[in-house]
Design an enzyme around this catalytic site. Structure first.
Site, PDB file in Angstrom:
ATOM      1  N   ALA A 179      36.489   0.106 -14.910  1.00  0.00           N
ATOM      2  CA  ALA A 179      36.661   1.426 -14.296  1.00  0.00           C
ATOM      3  C   ALA A 179      35.507   2.356 -14.681  1.00  0.00           C
ATOM      4  O   ALA A 179      34.486   2.400 -14.004  1.00  0.00           O
ATOM      5  CB  ALA A 179      38.012   2.009 -14.698  1.00  0.00           C
ATOM      6  N   ARG A 180      35.671   3.080 -15.774  1.00  0.00           N
ATOM      7  CA  ARG A 180      34.631   3.954 -16.297  1.00  0.00           C
ATOM      8  C   ARG A 180      34.576   3.775 -17.809  1.00  0.00           C
ATOM      9  O   ARG A 180      35.607   3.721 -18.481  1.00  0.00           O
ATOM     10  CB  ARG A 180      34.920   5.425 -15.964  1.00  0.00           C
ATOM     11  N   ALA A 227      30.555  -4.756 -11.350  1.00  0.00           N
ATOM     12  CA  ALA A 227      31.783  -5.322 -10.770  1.00  0.00           C
ATOM     13  C   ALA A 227      31.875  -5.054  -9.269  1.00  0.00           C
ATOM     14  O   ALA A 227      32.290  -5.915  -8.499  1.00  0.00           O
ATOM     15  CB  ALA A 227      33.019  -4.765 -11.482  1.00  0.00           C
ATOM     16  N   GLU A 257      26.147   4.023 -21.265  1.00  0.00           N
ATOM     17  CA  GLU A 257      25.444   2.889 -20.656  1.00  0.00           C
ATOM     18  C   GLU A 257      23.924   3.009 -20.766  1.00  0.00           C
ATOM     19  O   GLU A 257      23.206   2.116 -20.320  1.00  0.00           O
ATOM     20  CB  GLU A 257      25.897   2.740 -19.195  1.00  0.00           C
ATOM     21  N   HIS A 313      27.804  -2.956 -15.431  1.00  0.00           N
ATOM     22  CA  HIS A 313      28.359  -2.088 -14.395  1.00  0.00           C
ATOM     23  C   HIS A 313      28.060  -2.646 -12.999  1.00  0.00           C
ATOM     24  O   HIS A 313      27.546  -1.945 -12.126  1.00  0.00           O
ATOM     25  CB  HIS A 313      27.810  -0.664 -14.527  1.00  0.00           C
ATOM     26  N   GLY A 334      45.534   1.785  -7.187  1.00  0.00           N
ATOM     27  CA  GLY A 334      44.874   2.200  -5.955  1.00  0.00           C
ATOM     28  C   GLY A 334      44.138   1.028  -5.347  1.00  0.00           C
ATOM     29  O   GLY A 334      44.603  -0.125  -5.416  1.00  0.00           O
TER      30      GLY A 334
END
Length: 314
Positions: free
Chosen positions: A232-233, A291, A262, A289, A153
């Protein structure tokens, strides 16, 4: 919804550029970045729209107190905090700003990969300590590797575009797309990625299907030792499986911008053990986290959000 001034509750901390954009587009809004869940439930019935980041969970309970809600905007890419089945049943329009931070994410992926392959962080630490070890820091060239992108995506495509400049072969798998190969990546099956990739990079949302997708079985199915990138996650990757992969050598190294948990002060015993291993390893690069969290993307996310809001005014 009033035709000229749809009312929006902004329930998370937002870059101030959003307010000028909303004013220019003719929206009325209330900014309550410190709002509690109880306060949100109490106030939401008055609003047509809700804008959130990552603090607010939108579930059935919340929506049951929002009879007038017509749209929810997520200032970011992931929609895992929103019950999409519940919003669909209520006819609530949900949108996100995935394209707003795709360039930031893609640059972060490349930066982390280059740092890992060239031992940049390890070498930097050693030189500061007076250690001049050239052979121990001999690196690998990104251009010599095959990179497999899982998910093609916004973030996957932006990453492929940047990787193409290094001359590496890029394979992309996306369960929900067809005929998506392009100048920057070859369309591939998951089986082909498993068989041919030297690097696997995750660009998928967190769903019931992807939760803990990278586990012991997944790692065992990859044909050769590989590098793993997760921007991503965190919950897509089992940290305990990751540590086992690093210990066995099946995972050559990893770049992690996200973690299974996290909240570092609230790790379980097992998570703490895994995290302690990861943070002392020279084969692991970590970031908090961030990015998609650049100065530019902060503004661009708002632009993407407001662009999608404008057609909802009438």
């Amino acid at each position: 919804m009033s035709q000229n001034h749809p009312s929006i509750l902004i329930a998370d901390e937002m870059h101030t550029s959003l307010f000028r954009m909303l004013d220019e587009a003719g929206f009325s809004y209330t900014y309550q970045p410190k709002i509690t869940r109880a306060e949100l439930i109490n106030q939401l019935s008055s609003f047509d729209g809700l804008i959130i980041r990552s603090k607010t969970t939108v579930d059935n309970e919340l929506l049951s107190h929002a009879p007038n809600l017509r749209f929810i905007g997520r200032a970011g890419a992931g929609l895992d905090l929103i019950d999409l089945e519940a919003t669909e049943q209520r006819g609530i329009h949900v949108f996100h700003a995935g394209e707003g931070n795709r360039d930031a994410v893609a640059e972060h992926v490349v930066g982390m990969l280059l740092a890992l392959l060239a031992n940049i962080l390890k070498a930097d630490r050693e030189v500061r300590q007076g250690i001049w070890d050239r052979e121990g820091n001999r690196g690998y060239e990104l251009g010599s590797l095959t990179v497999g992108l899982i998910g093609y995506g916004n973030n996957g495509r932006a990453t492929a575009r940047r990787l193409s400049g290094f001359g590496c072969r890029v394979l992309a798998y996306d369960k929900f797309l067809t005929n998506y190969g392009d100048t920057f990546a070859e369309e591939a099956s998951m089986e082909q990625l498993m068989a041919e990739a030297d690097v696997l990079s995750l660009h998928v949302p967190l769903t019931d299907e992807t939760r803990m997708m990278v586990n012991n079985t997944f790692i065992a199915q990859v044909a050769r030792p590989f590098y793993l990138v997760n921007i991503a996650r965190g919950e897509i990757v089992s940290l305990s499986a990751l540590v086992r992969g690093l210990e066995s050598g099946k995972i050559r190294g990893c770049c992690l911008d996200v973690l299974e948990n996290e909240k570092l002060a609230k790790l379980t015993v097992d998570q703490q053990a895994s995290f302690d291993y990861l943070r002392q390893s020279d084969r692991v690069i970590l970031s908090p986290h961030v990015a998609g969290w650049t100065h530019e993307s902060y503004v661009r996310i708002n632009e993407v959000l407001v662009r999608q809001l404008v057609p909802l005014k009438t």
